[in-house]
Scaffold this active site. Structure first.
Site, PDB file in Angstrom:
ATOM      1  N   ARG A   1      55.626  20.108 -36.528  1.00  0.00           N
ATOM      2  CA  ARG A   1      54.855  20.917 -35.846  1.00  0.00           C
ATOM      3  C   ARG A   1      53.658  20.393 -35.266  1.00  0.00           C
ATOM      4  O   ARG A   1      52.742  19.784 -35.902  1.00  0.00           O
ATOM      5  CB  ARG A   1      54.178  21.917 -37.115  1.00  0.00           C
ATOM      6  CG  ARG A   1      53.503  23.073 -36.637  1.00  0.00           C
ATOM      7  CD  ARG A   1      53.107  24.041 -38.114  1.00  0.00           C
ATOM      8  NE  ARG A   1      52.203  25.110 -37.631  1.00  0.00           N
ATOM      9  CZ  ARG A   1      50.955  24.866 -37.200  1.00  0.00           C
ATOM     10  NH1 ARG A   1      50.400  23.743 -37.147  1.00  0.00           N
ATOM     11  NH2 ARG A   1      50.171  26.089 -36.961  1.00  0.00           N
TER      12      ARG A   1
ATOM     13  N   LYS B   1      45.177  16.805 -37.985  1.00  0.00           N
ATOM     14  CA  LYS B   1      44.605  17.073 -39.077  1.00  0.00           C
ATOM     15  C   LYS B   1      43.355  15.989 -39.469  1.00  0.00           C
ATOM     16  O   LYS B   1      43.397  14.644 -39.026  1.00  0.00           O
ATOM     17  CB  LYS B   1      45.475  17.204 -40.163  1.00  0.00           C
ATOM     18  CG  LYS B   1      46.224  18.346 -40.149  1.00  0.00           C
ATOM     19  CD  LYS B   1      47.155  18.833 -41.076  1.00  0.00           C
ATOM     20  CE  LYS B   1      47.697  20.617 -40.697  1.00  0.00           C
ATOM     21  NZ  LYS B   1      48.676  20.659 -41.629  1.00  0.00           N
TER      22      LYS B   1
END
Ligand code: HH2
Length: 270
Positions: free
Chosen positions: A236, A196
């Site tokens: 995740r 991210k």
């Protein structure tokens, strides 16, 4: 949980697994690398992403769900209850809906549910997100959403603070710092930091451009380790092999592991 995006535009793996055969092959690679769950998505939730029509999303994900569900637990990553329902009919047993529209669908399918905190929609969520107290607001909202999911009949619920979903770099850091407190609320926690953008900003030298997704592996692994040490139930990730290796070392309380719960109890993050 290994990430499998059957999309042309996901921020890291977009276009790599848009073809069904390529997606299924990558799913099998992640299974071989030790993933416990494969999270299959057909609509990107990156900041600014355009919505995908339901028929197109179904076309993308269903054959992949069906092919992998015979050998691994499959989670369906969708913001549409109808897609969640269809995927569960093809073998998915976990619903991961960042928009929290699918509790009823998960209950009806007798599937598990991931309740995620998001401010706004993927289209607008990064337009100047603000909170008075991000940790209290996010953890409080998750507790209520988990209770609501249980009231609707979902028996397996996970909560996810939604890293990057309507949050600044500082908001993400505050939530990660206090993960042990979210774990202590008692609902199993899922965290997704993999590749991210906040990792690209934090890892780049001052004044330099943020690192692109391809150069965010180290930050992804570091934050996955951090989350596991804080006691989360699921991370995740895109990089399954490396994360599984790290999980074998830190992720549990077996005698040959470092002992995540003990570390968390000692106060990591506070
Ligand atoms: N992050 C993404 C997608 N789904 N689900 C949960 N529960 N938590 C997350 O943090 C999360 C998620 C975004 O990552 P990715 O799937 O790699 O990209 P894209 O949304 O562009 O497909």
């Amino acid at each position: 949980m290994g990430v499998l995006n059957v999309t042309p535009d996901s921020f890291f793996d977009g276009g790599r697994y848009f073809d069904h055969e390529a997606a299924i092959a990558h799913g099998r690679e992640m299974i071989a690398a030790g993933a416990d769950i494969i999270d299959i998505g057909g609509e990107s939730t990156r900041p600014g992403a355009d919505p995908v029509r339901e028929d197109e999303e179904l076309r993308r994900v269903l054959p992949v769900v069906e092919a992998l569900a015979t050998s691994i637990r499959v989670s369906i990553d969708t913001m549409k209850p109808a897609v969640a329902t269809a995927a569960c009919r093809r073998g998915a047993t976990l619903v991961n809906d960042v928009a929290n529209h699918s509790a009823q669908a998960a209950a009806e399918a007798q599937a598990g549910l991931v309740v995620v905190h998001m401010r706004g929609t993927p289209k607008n969520m990064q337009d100047d997100p603000r909170y008075d107290d991000v940790v209290a607001e996010v953890f409080g909202a998750l507790e209520s959403a988990a209770a609501e999911a249980r009231r609707l009949g979902v028996s397996e619920v996970y909560v996810d603070p939604g890293i990057g979903f309507g949050k600044t770099v500082e908001h993400n850091l505050q939530l990660l710092r206090l993960l042990p407190e979210l774990v202590a609320q008692g609902v199993p926690v899922l965290v997704g930091t993999s590749r991210k953008s906040f990792l690209g900003r934090l890892a780049a030298p001052a004044e330099a451009a943020p690192l692109p997704p391809a150069d965010r592996f180290e930050g992804s692994l570091a934050t996955a380790v951090w989350a596991m040490a804080a006691g989360v139930a699921i991370v995740r990730v895109h990089d399954v092999a490396a994360t599984v290796q790290a999980a074998r070392l830190v992720g549990g309380d077996e005698p040959e592991q470092l002992g995540a719960a003990r570390f968390s109890a000692a106060g990591v993050g506070r």
